[in-house]
Design a protein around this motif. Structure first.
Motif, PDB file in Angstrom:
ATOM      1  N   PRO A  44       0.836  62.401  14.493  1.00 27.51           N
ATOM      2  CA  PRO A  44       0.626  60.952  14.469  1.00 27.51           C
ATOM      3  C   PRO A  44       1.795  60.255  13.780  1.00 27.51           C
ATOM      4  O   PRO A  44       2.396  60.820  12.851  1.00 27.51           O
ATOM      5  N   ALA A  45       2.117  59.056  14.226  1.00 27.75           N
ATOM      6  CA  ALA A  45       3.309  58.378  13.680  1.00 27.75           C
ATOM      7  C   ALA A  45       3.188  56.873  13.844  1.00 27.75           C
ATOM      8  O   ALA A  45       2.420  56.383  14.676  1.00 27.75           O
ATOM      9  N   ILE A  46       3.949  56.169  13.029  1.00 31.51           N
ATOM     10  CA  ILE A  46       3.976  54.692  13.107  1.00 31.51           C
ATOM     11  C   ILE A  46       5.349  54.194  12.699  1.00 31.51           C
ATOM     12  O   ILE A  46       6.044  54.856  11.908  1.00 31.51           O
ATOM     13  N   GLY A  47       5.759  53.046  13.232  1.00 32.17           N
ATOM     14  CA  GLY A  47       7.046  52.482  12.825  1.00 32.17           C
ATOM     15  C   GLY A  47       7.213  51.069  13.331  1.00 32.17           C
ATOM     16  O   GLY A  47       6.309  50.496  13.947  1.00 32.17           O
ATOM     17  N   PHE A  48       8.370  50.500  13.036  1.00 26.87           N
ATOM     18  CA  PHE A  48       8.714  49.185  13.579  1.00 26.87           C
ATOM     19  C   PHE A  48      10.218  49.087  13.732  1.00 26.87           C
ATOM     20  O   PHE A  48      10.962  49.907  13.177  1.00 26.87           O
ATOM     21  N   ALA A  49      10.659  48.099  14.486  1.00 22.79           N
ATOM     22  CA  ALA A  49      12.085  47.780  14.535  1.00 22.79           C
ATOM     23  C   ALA A  49      12.249  46.278  14.383  1.00 22.79           C
ATOM     24  O   ALA A  49      11.456  45.497  14.918  1.00 22.79           O
ATOM     25  N   MET A  50      13.274  45.920  13.602  1.00 25.14           N
ATOM     26  CA  MET A  50      13.604  44.504  13.411  1.00 25.14           C
ATOM     27  C   MET A  50      14.839  44.201  14.256  1.00 25.14           C
ATOM     28  O   MET A  50      15.803  44.977  14.247  1.00 25.14           O
ATOM     29  N   GLY A  51      14.814  43.101  14.985  1.00 23.77           N
ATOM     30  CA  GLY A  51      15.981  42.683  15.758  1.00 23.77           C
ATOM     31  C   GLY A  51      16.939  41.951  14.832  1.00 23.77           C
ATOM     32  O   GLY A  51      16.604  40.891  14.299  1.00 23.77           O
ATOM     33  N   ILE A  52      18.122  42.530  14.627  1.00 24.77           N
ATOM     34  CA  ILE A  52      19.032  41.942  13.634  1.00 24.77           C
ATOM     35  C   ILE A  52      19.571  40.589  14.111  1.00 24.77           C
ATOM     36  O   ILE A  52      19.646  39.638  13.329  1.00 24.77           O
TER      37      ILE A  52
END
Ligand code: HAM
Length: 418
Positions: free
Chosen positions: A302-310
């Motif tokens: 199981p995993a979780i994350g995010f990405a921010m658009g610079i």
């Protein structure tokens, strides 16, 4: 002179002063990632096309329309990475990371590539700063991930950005939900836009995400994921919500939020400016993907994350003030230039930024450049200075001038600057 070459559409040069925003965002993100004990991972910009097709899904916009996929000279199908999660999951599996320690907290910063129609907030090469936590389905990992995004946003002094979240269930509860959704969409088919009619068959949840007026109206009473969660998923969502509530992290539940990548399960979230209603407005987006590592041939992880658009974040912050050099050297001959280089070395050793004037022919033009750069101090080295082992130190703000022995320069610079 003819400008024969220009940058490719949607691929931007990033120069000063804009670059200062990128540097600031990246350094704040790096600091926050470090404070939350995430380790950096760097993956290549090229991967096998199949990695993204399997992870993101073949009926998504990214895979269907936006990937830069080509055959290389060896006949291998490769893609420029459109996002960071699939490559990082591939890394996790390829290096048998679970054998060392299944629980990993990783971050990455780098360029991503999507062949989108360039417009405000949408580029073909853009940059993401992202995190992934592998090896836990604890809702507190979701809380911490959302808290980390919130911390970066507030550390950048960006206000009026709100978090929306939803749970889109898991392989246990989603099939029944999709069945109900499909049948609902069938009943309003005539009112949907052309894209959504297609989506209703291939990727029905995406219809909920369409921002077109007609589709919004037609799906106003569509079945909601949150009403169809199994016990485990609804327990997970309550765990996440009570964690966020206890920590007073603001969010709203948005049952239309489904995200455009197929690998998600349970938690999905986005942070976007509250007053901006455009479709392409999320600055941070992420969610849980408990089945991706397995789908790519790895162990259940199981995993979780995010990405921010610079780039999208850069549009929301002011340009940081860029300081000029502490010292600008004005050498008046080639011998004095050698001395300037030597003394600049001494000052750089004490952490002072120095630039040495050359190219400009006269003392006047060098002083003009020092002024334009915003130098605090100027050091003039003429014939007399060279012969007698001293320099002329001038403070630009008030024109104060001092004769300083070479050996005393670091102290004098410290005194004059303060
Ligand atoms: P995504 O929503 O595709 O998710 O992209 C994340 C963020 O990247 C967006 O919210 C936006 O700020 C920025 N972004 C995406 N496309 C563009 C574009 N064409 N131009 C400028 N900025 C863009 C992902 O990429 C997932 N990998 C996030 C994730 C990480 N989920 C779990 N872990």
């Amino acid at each position: 002179m003819t400008k024969e070459f220009r940058s490719v559409q949607g691929f931007n040069d990033i120069l000063s002063p804009e670059i200062a925003k990128f540097q600031h965002i990246e350094s704040v993100a790096r600091r926050c990632f470090g404070l939350f004990n995430f380790r950096e991972v760097r993956t290549p910009v090229l991967e096998q096309a199949g990695l993204f097709e399997r992870s993101i899904g073949t009926s998504t916009d990214i895979v269907e329309k936006e990937m830069y996929t080509f055959e290389d000279k060896g006949g291998e199908r490769l893609s420029l990475r459109p996002e960071g999660t699939a490559p990082v999951a591939r890394t996790y599996i390829e290096h048998n990371i679970d054998k060392q320690d299944a629980l990993q907290r990783w971050f990455y910063i780098g360029p991503m590539f999507r062949h989108e129609r360039p417009q405000r907030g949408r580029l073909r090469q853009f940059h993401q700063a992202g995190v992934e936590i592998f090896g836990t389905d604890d809702p507190f990992a979701d809380v911490e991930t959302i808290l980390l995004a919130d911390t970066i946003i507030s550390s950048l002094a960006v206000r009026d950005v709100t978090a929306r979240l939803n749970s889109i269930g898991c392989p246990v509860c989603r099939p029944a939900y999709l069945k109900e959704l499909r049948s609902y969409l069938g009943s309003v088919r005539e009112r949907l836009c052309e894209d959504c009619r297609k989506r209703a068959d291939t990727n029905p949840m995406r219809v909920l995400d369409c921002k077109k007026e007609g589709c919004l109206e037609a799906t106003a009473s569509a079945p909601r994921t949150t009403d169809h969660l199994c016990n485990d998923c609804s327990g997970h969502l309550s765990g996440l919500r009570s964690g966020l509530d206890a920590l007073k992290i603001p969010y709203t539940i948005d049952t239309r939020l489904v995200r455009g990548l197929d690998y998600y399960s349970r938690t999905v979230f986005e942070f976007a400016p509250a007053r901006d209603t455009r479709a392409q407005n999320a600055i941070v987006a992420g969610g849980r993907y408990d089945y991706l590592v397995e789908l790519l041939g790895g162990p259940h992880t199981p995993a979780i994350g995010f990405a921010m658009g610079i780039e999208r974040m850069a549009a929301l912050i002011d340009t940081p003030v860029q300081r000029g050099p502490a010292v600008f050297f004005v050498p008046l001959s080639s011998e004095s230039r050698v001395k300037a280089v030597r003394l600049a070395g001494v000052l750089r050793h004490t952490g002072r930024t120095c630039e040495i004037g050359y190219g400009e022919k006269t003392i006047k033009s060098m002083l003009r450049r020092a002024d334009r750069l915003g130098a605090d101090l100027v050091i003039i080295i003429g014939e007399e200075e060279l012969r007698d082992g001293f320099v002329t130190l001038k403070r630009m703000s008030d024109g104060t001038q001092e004769r300083v022995n070479d050996a005393d320069l670091p102290d004098a610079v410290g005194r004059m600057k303060s």
